[in-house]
Design an enzyme around this catalytic site. Structure first.
Site, PDB file in Angstrom:
ATOM      1  N   GLU A 195     -26.982 -17.184 -39.135  1.00 15.77           N
ATOM      2  CA  GLU A 195     -27.047 -17.433 -40.575  1.00 15.77           C
ATOM      3  C   GLU A 195     -27.515 -18.858 -40.838  1.00 15.77           C
ATOM      4  OE1 GLU A 195     -23.652 -16.401 -42.929  1.00 15.77           O
ATOM      5  OE2 GLU A 195     -23.263 -14.592 -41.757  1.00 15.77           O
ATOM      6  N   HIS A 231      -8.365 -12.949 -25.389  1.00  8.45           N
ATOM      7  CA  HIS A 231      -8.829 -11.615 -25.769  1.00  8.45           C
ATOM      8  C   HIS A 231      -8.761 -11.348 -27.271  1.00  8.45           C
ATOM      9  CE1 HIS A 231      -8.411 -10.968 -21.492  1.00  8.45           C
ATOM     10  NE2 HIS A 231      -7.153 -11.357 -21.588  1.00  8.45           N
ATOM     11  N   HIS A 285     -14.441 -18.410 -36.384  1.00  6.50           N
ATOM     12  CA  HIS A 285     -15.501 -18.315 -37.387  1.00  6.50           C
ATOM     13  C   HIS A 285     -15.750 -19.686 -37.975  1.00  6.50           C
ATOM     14  CE1 HIS A 285     -18.014 -16.845 -40.567  1.00  6.50           C
ATOM     15  NE2 HIS A 285     -17.948 -15.620 -40.034  1.00  6.50           N
ATOM     16  N   HIS A 289     -18.695 -16.669 -34.552  1.00 10.25           N
ATOM     17  CA  HIS A 289     -19.793 -16.566 -35.517  1.00 10.25           C
ATOM     18  C   HIS A 289     -19.686 -17.747 -36.476  1.00 10.25           C
ATOM     19  CE1 HIS A 289     -21.880 -14.662 -39.113  1.00 10.25           C
ATOM     20  NE2 HIS A 289     -22.772 -14.591 -38.150  1.00 10.25           N
TER      21      HIS A 289
END
Length: 186
Positions: free
Chosen positions: A47, A89, A94, A72
């Site tokens: 992005e 895990h 973000h 992300h």
């Protein structure tokens, strides 16, 4: 799997790193030396901000990104994972987000729009967003931290918690060597 993002960025992975074949790395991602990226991890920098720019996702040397982790970033913001850090895990990191050196993030935890100081421990199933976790902080399992004020109720990291984190990081460092050796046998 290594993929180009729509802006044309391709991940850069150090030759000593191990990326499981089921993991997906997309876009402006930098993976430093001796990093372990486990099965089904997704690390995606694709992005852009309002100017068409983006900061990278950087995974520091000797870190491990375990099975099913998602990293992300939103609207061009970056993610920096420090050296010797373990993201367990199914955790989500973000961006924008900075995670210091020698940090342990327990499984199923979520980090968003935050800074986590070096040598901190965030145990399992915790949420940390919109704040700055100081150096050597211990956040217990299932904590929900949404501001710097929430951090005032949290105790400092204990030696037992720190040694557990260090043992996980060391075990995954050994996995990098083992998986790379196996890959070279085929």
């Amino acid at each position: 799997m290594i993929r180009k993002n729509p802006s044309g960025h391709v991940p850069v992975v150090h030759e000593t790193a191990f990326v499981d074949p089921t993991a997906i790395l997309c876009g402006k991602v930098i993976v430093e030396e001796n990093v372990f990226i486990g099965p089904y991890a997704v690390i995606r920098a694709d992005e852009v901000d309002e100017n068409g720019e983006m900061e990278p996702i950087v995974i520091g040397a000797n870190s491990n990104i375990q099975d099913g982790v998602v990293i992300h970033c939103k609207a061009g913001g970056g993610v920096n994972i420090g050296k010797g850090t373990s993201i367990a895990h199914r955790s989500i990191v973000h961006g924008p987000c900075t995670v210091g050196d020698s940090v342990f993030v327990g499984f199923n935890s979520v980090l968003f729009n935050c800074v986590v100081g070096s040598h901190s421990v965030i145990r399992h199933n915790s949420v940390v967003e919109g704040c700055e976790v100081p150096h050597s902080f211990y956040i217990p399992s299932t904590a929900n931290i949404h501001s710097d004020k929430d951090l005032e109720t949290i105790e400092r990291v204990t030696p037992d918690a720190a040694s557990f984190s260090e043992s996980v990081t060391q075990a995954n460092y050994e996995l990098v060597k083992g998986y790379k050796r196996i890959r070279n046998e085929f």
